[in-house]
Design a protein around this motif. Structure first.
Motif, mmCIF file in Angstrom:
data_model
loop_
_atom_site.group_PDB
_atom_site.id
_atom_site.type_symbol
_atom_site.label_atom_id
_atom_site.label_comp_id
_atom_site.label_asym_id
_atom_site.label_seq_id
_atom_site.Cartn_x
_atom_site.Cartn_y
_atom_site.Cartn_z
ATOM 1 N N ALA A 103 30.999 44.792 30.446
ATOM 2 C CA ALA A 103 31.783 43.868 31.257
ATOM 3 C C ALA A 103 31.742 42.459 30.701
ATOM 4 N N ILE A 104 31.854 42.329 29.382
ATOM 5 C CA ILE A 104 31.848 41.004 28.777
ATOM 6 C C ILE A 104 33.275 40.513 28.671
ATOM 7 N N PRO A 105 33.608 39.487 29.438
ATOM 8 C CA PRO A 105 34.968 38.963 29.337
ATOM 9 C C PRO A 105 35.114 38.123 28.074
ATOM 10 N N ASN A 106 36.278 37.736 27.747
ATOM 11 C CA ASN A 106 36.476 36.817 26.638
ATOM 12 C C ASN A 106 35.845 35.467 26.985
ATOM 13 N N PHE A 107 35.278 34.847 25.972
ATOM 14 C CA PHE A 107 34.655 33.556 26.216
ATOM 15 C C PHE A 107 35.709 32.508 26.549
ATOM 16 N N PRO A 108 35.417 31.612 27.478
ATOM 17 C CA PRO A 108 36.329 30.494 27.713
ATOM 18 C C PRO A 108 36.301 29.555 26.510
ATOM 19 N N ASP A 137 20.480 28.311 38.191
ATOM 20 C CA ASP A 137 21.362 29.265 37.526
ATOM 21 C C ASP A 137 22.362 28.609 36.592
ATOM 22 N N GLY A 138 22.163 27.350 36.269
ATOM 23 C CA GLY A 138 23.064 26.673 35.347
ATOM 24 C C GLY A 138 24.182 25.910 36.014
ATOM 25 N N THR A 139 24.352 26.104 37.311
ATOM 26 C CA THR A 139 25.396 25.374 38.023
ATOM 27 C C THR A 139 24.902 23.991 38.409
ATOM 28 N N LEU A 174 15.316 27.499 26.064
ATOM 29 C CA LEU A 174 16.478 27.987 25.343
ATOM 30 C C LEU A 174 17.653 28.138 26.300
ATOM 31 N N VAL A 175 18.845 27.918 25.785
ATOM 32 C CA VAL A 175 20.044 28.047 26.601
ATOM 33 C C VAL A 175 21.197 28.465 25.689
ATOM 34 N N THR A 176 22.074 29.300 26.201
ATOM 35 C CA THR A 176 23.283 29.642 25.462
ATOM 36 C C THR A 176 24.456 28.863 26.033
ATOM 37 N N VAL A 177 25.412 28.565 25.167
ATOM 38 C CA VAL A 177 26.699 28.042 25.638
ATOM 39 C C VAL A 177 27.798 28.854 24.952
ATOM 40 N N PRO A 178 28.705 29.441 25.785
ATOM 41 C CA PRO A 178 28.711 29.355 27.246
ATOM 42 C C PRO A 178 27.542 30.128 27.846
ATOM 43 N N PHE A 179 27.354 29.939 29.146
ATOM 44 C CA PHE A 179 26.207 30.512 29.840
ATOM 45 C C PHE A 179 26.690 31.538 30.864
ATOM 46 N N PRO A 180 26.145 32.770 30.796
ATOM 47 C CA PRO A 180 26.596 33.805 31.732
ATOM 48 C C PRO A 180 26.140 33.523 33.157
ATOM 49 N N ASN A 181 27.076 33.689 34.114
ATOM 50 C CA ASN A 181 26.745 33.429 35.508
ATOM 51 C C ASN A 181 27.612 34.285 36.399
ATOM 52 N N GLU A 182 27.005 35.330 36.955
ATOM 53 C CA GLU A 182 27.674 36.207 37.915
ATOM 54 C C GLU A 182 29.027 36.689 37.391
ATOM 55 N N ASN A 183 28.947 37.331 36.198
ATOM 56 C CA ASN A 183 30.127 37.909 35.573
ATOM 57 C C ASN A 183 31.201 36.872 35.264
ATOM 58 N N ALA A 184 30.764 35.625 35.097
ATOM 59 C CA ALA A 184 31.654 34.561 34.658
ATOM 60 C C ALA A 184 30.910 33.764 33.605
ATOM 61 N N TRP A 185 31.559 32.732 33.102
ATOM 62 C CA TRP A 185 30.939 31.927 32.060
ATOM 63 C C TRP A 185 30.962 30.462 32.453
ATOM 64 N N GLY A 217 15.674 24.464 38.442
ATOM 65 C CA GLY A 217 16.168 23.849 37.245
ATOM 66 C C GLY A 217 15.685 24.455 35.961
ATOM 67 N N MET A 218 14.865 25.461 35.973
ATOM 68 C CA MET A 218 14.496 26.103 34.733
ATOM 69 C C MET A 218 15.560 27.169 34.460
ATOM 70 N N VAL A 219 16.541 26.808 33.640
ATOM 71 C CA VAL A 219 17.706 27.663 33.452
ATOM 72 C C VAL A 219 17.330 28.903 32.678
ATOM 73 N N ALA A 220 17.958 30.051 32.976
ATOM 74 C CA ALA A 220 17.628 31.304 32.336
ATOM 75 C C ALA A 220 18.739 31.756 31.401
ATOM 76 N N LEU A 221 18.318 32.372 30.309
ATOM 77 C CA LEU A 221 19.263 33.078 29.465
ATOM 78 C C LEU A 221 19.506 34.445 30.088
ATOM 79 N N ALA A 222 20.712 34.892 30.043
ATOM 80 C CA ALA A 222 20.982 36.209 30.610
ATOM 81 C C ALA A 222 22.011 36.936 29.761
ATOM 82 N N ALA A 223 21.680 38.129 29.310
ATOM 83 C CA ALA A 223 22.625 38.933 28.532
ATOM 84 C C ALA A 223 23.566 39.651 29.485
#
Length: 500
Positions: free
Chosen positions: A37-42, A65-67, A170-181, A26-32
């Motif tokens: 390969a940055i898709p458009n944000f949802p 992982d944020g899920t 710290l957390v970003t929204v949206p949050f990167p996860n396995e080449n998805a958001w 549950g300790m969510v990570a920020l990931a650049a």
């Protein structure tokens, strides 16, 4: 504004590869994301949902992982009532590659401020967006968020026995996860929690001066990664009607069956006035840290010195990582109850005449009362004597077992009557004495009058009785005999004279 956290308990979380490690499960990570390969944000809006739990005994191995985690949470203790705030970090534009590159160097320092590790002097301001309190299974949902970087801080533990607030993250929204958001980010922070219970054992006590035992049991918290156990202290301010006798300390392992040895130097145990304090030393803290999930038991032996209102209650307080004593955890308040038996000794023939010197004893059973064995001792006294006003006060008898349930019954026997009187029949050993039910307190037990009859007098001759008549009759008979004899003698003399 800059978010500050309470108690100085928060620690910085190092950024690595654009991720902020937040601990097991549950300790969510920020990931650049990879720059190519940055898709458009949802589309937003976005949300962050906090799922609050107590730190378990063992690592769960669940993802962080944020899920949303839907299985594997059985057995974990959800914590309602914990307050969280979410604040947006200013000056970072996540619509640009430069903004995402900045997240690689962000962390939270010991004061709860967002800093740039690449340029330590840079502190980012934050603006609180929302405050939520966990409920319905430890959940706090922050919805309607814009794209950005957010600081999530735990600010209040509520009524939970949380020994240390969770680190901010710290957390970003949206949050990167396995080449998805992920537009809805789920985080599972944990807290070390403890508990403290206090009980009373007065089973061996019946009168003032007997020992009443107070066991205090406190849990050794499970400490999450990145935090530490720094101090552990139990204090107890005894009621003034309790006299401290002694205390012992034990440590039981997490299996609840194995005793862990403690050396003399592992703790200090001090009694000052009514205060009893157990504090673990640096060496002792290391022993506790090696036995997380175990229990520390402080057992205090006391004696009761007076009754007062009859209810003697006491609570213990546990301080964990709280050397300033500003956030202690208080136990429930067990009690021991005490009362009295009040007698008034009077003359049966003259109830207004008090009798001094009557002696009484108190027994726990009818059998003891009849046999005169095992009298109850109150303050070292087993025989209670009426004073000049006829009063007998037996103050300091236990009223209930461990302060609950039915009031106890005692048997009072008069063992010695006052001079000139006999023992009241009902109070004799032959009758096993009189049963008294003792209520808590001294004024709640009514005074009972005990009347003594006088000792019966010897039987004396009574004037005008048949015995006197007998003496009188005998005297008259003797007089009659004397008169008769005189007449006879007189006649004989007369007869003799006529024959001359």
């Amino acid at each position: 504004m800059t978010i500050q956290t309470t108690g100085g308990r928060l620690r910085g979380i190092a950024a690595a590869t654009g991720a902020m490690a937040l601990g097991a499960m549950g300790m969510v990570a920020l990931a650049a994301p990879a720059s190519a390969a940055i898709p458009n944000f949802p589309d937003g809006p976005y949300s962050v949902t906090v799922h609050k739990y107590a730190q378990p005994d063992d690592a769960t191995g669940l993802p962080n992982d944020g899920t949303e985690i839907t299985t594997g949470l059985t057995g974990l203790e959800a914590l309602d009532g914990v307050t969280y705030t979410i604040a947006e970090v200013s000056g970072i534009d996540l619509t640009t590659a430069a903004g995402w590159q900045l997240t690689e160097h962000l962390s939270v320092d010991a004061t709860g401020a967002v800093v740039d590790d690449a340029t330590p002097a840079t502190i980012y301001t934050t603006s609180v967006v929302d405050t939520q309190v966990t409920a319905a299974g430890g959940v706090a949902a922050f919805t309607g968020l814009d794209l950005g970087v957010y600081l999530v801080s735990e600010t209040d533990a509520g009524a939970n026995n949380i020994t240390q607030l969770a680190d901010p993250f710290l957390v970003t929204v949206p949050f990167p996860n396995e080449n998805a958001w992920l537009t809805d980010v789920h985080v599972y922070p944990k807290n070390p929690v403890t508990d403290i219970t206090k009980e009373v054992d007065d089973s061996g006590a019946h009168g003032l001066g007997d020992t009443v035992v107070w066991p205090i049991t406190a849990g050794v918290p499970n400490i999450p990664d990145g935090q530490s156990l720094d101090s552990f202290e139990i204090t107890d301010d005894l009621d003034t009607r309790l006299d401290y006798q002694s205390a012992t300390v034990t440590l039981t392992a997490a299996d609840d069956t194995t005793d862990v040895p403690l050396a003399t130097g592992d703790y200090t145990l001090v009694n000052t006035g009514q205060n009893v304090t157990l504090e673990f030393t640096t060496a002792g803290i290391a022993v506790l840290a090696a036995n997380q999930g175990g229990t520390v038991t402080l057992t205090i032996d006391t004696t009761v010195n007076s009754v007062g209102d009859g209810t003697i209650a006491n609570a213990g307080i546990l301080y964990v990582n709280d050397s300033d004593h500003d956030h202690g955890f208080e136990s429930e308040t067990p009690k021991t109850t005490w009362g009295s038996i009040n007698l008034l000794k009077t003359d049966a023939a003259d109830p207004g005449n008090p009798l001094e010197g009557a002696e009484f004893q108190v027994y726990l059973t009818e059998a003891d009362a009849a046999a005169g064995t095992n009298p109850v001792s109150v303050g070292g006294v087993t025989t209670f004597v009426s004073d000049a006003s006829g009063a007998v006060t037996i103050e300091g008898l236990k009223s209930q077992e461990n302060g609950t349930g039915a009031n106890l019954t005692y048997y009072v026997v008069e063992t010695q009557a006052p001079a000139g009187y006999t023992i009241a029949a009902d109070y004799s050993a032959a009758e096993s004495g009189v049963a008294f039910t003792v209520l808590p307190g001294t004024t709640t037990n009514a005074t009972v009058t005990v009347e003594n009859p006088q000792v019966p007098p010897f039987e004396l001759p009574l004037t005008g009785s048949s015995g006197t008549a007998l003496f009188i009759g005998g005297g008259l008979a003797l007089i009659a005999l004397a008169i008769g004899a005189a007449i006879v003698i007189g006649r004989r003399k007369s007869h003799a004279g006529s024959n001359l």
